[in-house]
Design a protein around this motif. Structure first.
Motif, PDB file in Angstrom:
ATOM      1  N   PHE A 175     -23.377   0.922  17.426  1.00  0.00           N
ATOM      2  CA  PHE A 175     -23.458   0.138  17.580  1.00  0.00           C
ATOM      3  C   PHE A 175     -22.035  -1.214  17.006  1.00  0.00           C
ATOM      4  N   GLY A 176     -21.152  -0.075  16.849  1.00  0.00           N
ATOM      5  CA  GLY A 176     -19.584  -0.687  17.038  1.00  0.00           C
ATOM      6  C   GLY A 176     -19.536  -1.502  15.991  1.00  0.00           C
ATOM      7  N   PHE A 177     -19.736  -1.172  14.701  1.00  0.00           N
ATOM      8  CA  PHE A 177     -19.880  -1.437  13.362  1.00  0.00           C
ATOM      9  C   PHE A 177     -17.860  -1.422  12.992  1.00  0.00           C
ATOM     10  N   HIS A 178     -17.506  -1.921  12.529  1.00  0.00           N
ATOM     11  CA  HIS A 178     -15.880  -2.421  12.800  1.00  0.00           C
ATOM     12  C   HIS A 178     -15.580  -3.157  11.023  1.00  0.00           C
ATOM     13  N   LEU A 179     -15.444  -1.903  10.256  1.00  0.00           N
ATOM     14  CA  LEU A 179     -15.244  -2.723   8.687  1.00  0.00           C
ATOM     15  C   LEU A 179     -13.872  -1.510   8.414  1.00  0.00           C
ATOM     16  N   THR A 180     -13.018  -1.745   7.514  1.00  0.00           N
ATOM     17  CA  THR A 180     -11.734  -1.412   7.418  1.00  0.00           C
ATOM     18  C   THR A 180     -11.430  -0.593   5.996  1.00  0.00           C
ATOM     19  N   ILE A 181     -13.084  -0.435   5.446  1.00  0.00           N
ATOM     20  CA  ILE A 181     -12.356   0.466   3.879  1.00  0.00           C
ATOM     21  C   ILE A 181     -13.526   1.600   5.092  1.00  0.00           C
ATOM     22  N   VAL A 182     -13.752   2.986   3.833  1.00  0.00           N
ATOM     23  CA  VAL A 182     -14.214   3.839   4.835  1.00  0.00           C
ATOM     24  C   VAL A 182     -14.469   4.674   3.729  1.00  0.00           C
ATOM     25  N   ASP A 183     -15.525   4.915   4.084  1.00  0.00           N
ATOM     26  CA  ASP A 183     -16.419   5.427   1.941  1.00  0.00           C
ATOM     27  C   ASP A 183     -16.363   6.986   2.858  1.00  0.00           C
ATOM     28  N   VAL A 184     -15.073   7.091   1.502  1.00  0.00           N
ATOM     29  CA  VAL A 184     -15.104   8.674   1.996  1.00  0.00           C
ATOM     30  C   VAL A 184     -16.207   9.693   0.757  1.00  0.00           C
ATOM     31  N   GLY A 185     -17.128   9.193   0.386  1.00  0.00           N
ATOM     32  CA  GLY A 185     -17.841   9.965  -0.549  1.00  0.00           C
ATOM     33  C   GLY A 185     -17.461  10.769  -1.463  1.00  0.00           C
ATOM     34  N   TRP A 186     -18.088  11.065  -2.235  1.00  0.00           N
ATOM     35  CA  TRP A 186     -18.090  11.879  -3.912  1.00  0.00           C
ATOM     36  C   TRP A 186     -17.171  13.474  -3.956  1.00  0.00           C
ATOM     37  N   PRO A 187     -17.347  14.102  -3.158  1.00  0.00           N
ATOM     38  CA  PRO A 187     -16.796  15.126  -2.780  1.00  0.00           C
ATOM     39  C   PRO A 187     -14.692  14.603  -3.315  1.00  0.00           C
ATOM     40  N   SER A 188     -14.597  13.113  -2.503  1.00  0.00           N
ATOM     41  CA  SER A 188     -13.143  13.296  -2.294  1.00  0.00           C
ATOM     42  C   SER A 188     -12.719  12.440  -3.589  1.00  0.00           C
ATOM     43  N   ALA A 189     -14.056  11.768  -4.129  1.00  0.00           N
ATOM     44  CA  ALA A 189     -13.592  10.927  -4.953  1.00  0.00           C
ATOM     45  C   ALA A 189     -13.333  11.594  -6.408  1.00  0.00           C
ATOM     46  N   ALA A 190     -14.339  13.106  -6.823  1.00  0.00           N
ATOM     47  CA  ALA A 190     -13.958  13.672  -7.557  1.00  0.00           C
ATOM     48  C   ALA A 190     -13.096  14.619  -7.218  1.00  0.00           C
ATOM     49  N   ALA A 191     -12.195  15.661  -6.050  1.00  0.00           N
ATOM     50  CA  ALA A 191     -11.071  15.667  -5.709  1.00  0.00           C
ATOM     51  C   ALA A 191     -10.354  14.489  -6.454  1.00  0.00           C
ATOM     52  N   GLY A 192     -10.023  13.514  -6.247  1.00  0.00           N
ATOM     53  CA  GLY A 192      -9.347  12.275  -7.053  1.00  0.00           C
ATOM     54  C   GLY A 192      -9.131  11.995  -8.126  1.00  0.00           C
ATOM     55  N   ALA A 193      -9.992  12.733  -8.271  1.00  0.00           N
ATOM     56  CA  ALA A 193     -10.074  12.632 -10.455  1.00  0.00           C
ATOM     57  C   ALA A 193      -9.913  13.793 -10.505  1.00  0.00           C
ATOM     58  N   TRP A 194     -10.047  14.855 -10.747  1.00  0.00           N
ATOM     59  CA  TRP A 194      -9.790  15.739 -11.082  1.00  0.00           C
ATOM     60  C   TRP A 194      -7.696  16.124 -10.711  1.00  0.00           C
ATOM     61  N   GLY A 195      -7.309  15.747  -9.741  1.00  0.00           N
ATOM     62  CA  GLY A 195      -5.685  15.511  -9.738  1.00  0.00           C
ATOM     63  C   GLY A 195      -4.998  14.324 -10.411  1.00  0.00           C
ATOM     64  N   GLN A 196      -5.967  13.657 -10.975  1.00  0.00           N
ATOM     65  CA  GLN A 196      -5.374  12.553 -12.339  1.00  0.00           C
ATOM     66  C   GLN A 196      -4.773  13.657 -13.393  1.00  0.00           C
TER      67      GLN A 196
END
Length: 423
Positions: free
Chosen positions: A74-95
């Motif tokens: 459908f050619g959706f064009h949005l500039t911010i990608v939802d990377v999902g909770w696994p990436s969010a969790a990894a980022g949290a543990w990396g602080q």
């Protein structure tokens, strides 16, 4: 500090299927369950969690490509990608702050139970990442360890209170005796979604709309069974993604398998939990009287044992993509967290006693707000992931529905800015 961090990371690396049985075994012994029975219950729960994760993986690996295909078709064009909770969790543990938060949060939970602020003992250590994420976001914005720890504690406290308030509906609707859901994303979505769903249930024209899995099965026979509901919804999602006939049939069968297998996995896990829950209740009754009880805080993934929750979540996948495209002010392309929408609506579905129509409408409203919050959260979310996980090619910023679209996280983010302004 480094040693504490190494110990915490070693435990986390074992995964929930190992961590949970260990925690359950220790808690069972505390509540005077005989060692042999405690071991059997703990191992049964671990095996049940393995089964649940296998089915969730089946859901994720099918919904992800289908969503990607829909976006491309459908050619959706949005500039911010939802990377999902696994990436969010990894980022949290990396602080830097993350290593000290787990022991602090465990102690705080026990103190809150002793003070009777909460009845929930959150044994779902794996999902403590939600609280760690709140603390990590606060650290990124303020660079203050004090405010970061306060943020994580506040997040946990909110989740425990919400888990307490929703425990009755969770236990009644899902059949999970003595269980509550202190899962961060489910609680944040439920905090908004439950009152929204209540308003929908009182709105003329909407209040009489009712469709739970039992009613659908009664009206449509075999085509209303959970298995067939999964096949039909899965096939529809694949068709929207432009799959060929073989792909549509495969997707349908896989989603039918999810709908049929998940309740069986949850039932297996509950076989291990029930003896411990009963023993905990007996011990607390003897010590504090009839009025004292405790809930075991578990992952909201247990809610996917209910066909209504899975059906609501799957129906919201294409709806979420549609909302993202037409919503003014939204720049987030939903992707990574689409498969976990059933978890987000778990408390909403329970509050409406499985009414899929009301749950889908309420879920769509909450997701609309979540997309706007996730858009606002993108700058900090991107900063948290930089240097920790690889960002999607071509994306300047990232966010997620789970963390960025989480009302509790968003409020704490705003408080962090206030903290900076004051201090």
């Amino acid at each position: 500090m480094q040693q504490v961090g190494n110990v915490v990371q070693y435990i986390l690396n074992m995964g929930p299927s190992v961590m949970l049985p260990i925690m359950i075994f220790i808690i069972a012994l505390v509540f005077r369950v005989k060692p042999a029975k405690a071991l059997r219950s703990a191992l049964t729960i671990g095996i049940g969690m393995v089964g649940i994760n296998l089915v969730i993986n089946l859901l994720t690996t099918n919904i992800g490509p289908a969503a990607k295909a829909m976006v491309k078709r459908f050619g959706f064009h949005l500039t911010i990608v939802d990377v999902g909770w696994p990436s969010a969790a990894a980022g949290a543990w990396g602080q830097p702050i993350s290593s000290v938060l787990i022991p602090i949060l465990l102690v705080v939970n026990l103190i809150l139970i002793m003070l009777k602020v909460t009845k929930t003992l959150d044994i779902d250590i794996w999902n403590y990442w939600h609280m760690v994420a709140a603390g990590s976001v606060a650290y990124i914005v303020t660079k203050s360890w004090v405010f970061s720890i306060i943020s994580a504690i506040l997040y946990m406290t909110f989740c425990l209170i919400i888990a307490d308030r929703t425990a009755h509906s969770v236990q009644e609707f899902y059949g999970l005796e003595g269980i509550s859901f202190p899962t961060g994303s489910s609680d944040a979505f439920g905090l908004i979604g439950i009152p929204v769903a209540w308003v929908i249930s009182k709105t003329p024209g909407l209040r009489n709309l009712h469709a739970d899995s039992e009613t659908i099965q009664k009206k449509f026979g075999i085509f209303g069974e959970p298995m067939m509901m999964g096949i039909i919804i899965g096939a529809a999602i694949a068709a929207l993604g432009g799959y060929d006939v073989a792909g549509i049939l495969k997707m349908g069968i896989n989603m039918g398998a999810v709908m049929m297998l998940m309740p069986r996995m949850v039932k297996l896990l509950m076989e291990g939990l029930i003896p411990i829950s009963e023993s905990a209740r007996d011990v607390l009754t003897k010590r504090y009287g009839e009025g004292r009880e405790i809930y075991l805080g578990m992952d909201a993934a247990l809610s996917t044992g209910a066909p209504a929750t899975l059906a609501t979540g799957l129906l919201l996948v294409p709806i979420t993509l549609f909302i993202a495209v037409i919503l003014p002010g939204n720049r987030v392309l939903p992707f990574g967290d689409l498969a976990t929408i059933p978890f987000y609506v778990s408390l909403i579905v329970a509050s409406r006693k499985g009414n899929i129509i009301h749950s889908v409408i309420a879920g769509a409203i909450v997701i609309t707000l979540a997309l706007l919050m996730a858009t606002d959260f993108a700058t900090v979310h991107t900063a948290m992931l930089q240097g920790v996980v690889s960002l999607p090619a071509g994306s300047a910023q990232v966010s997620s529905l789970d963390m960025g679209g989480n009302f509790l996280n968003w409020i704490l983010l705003k408080l962090a800015y206030v903290w900076n302004a004051i201090f």
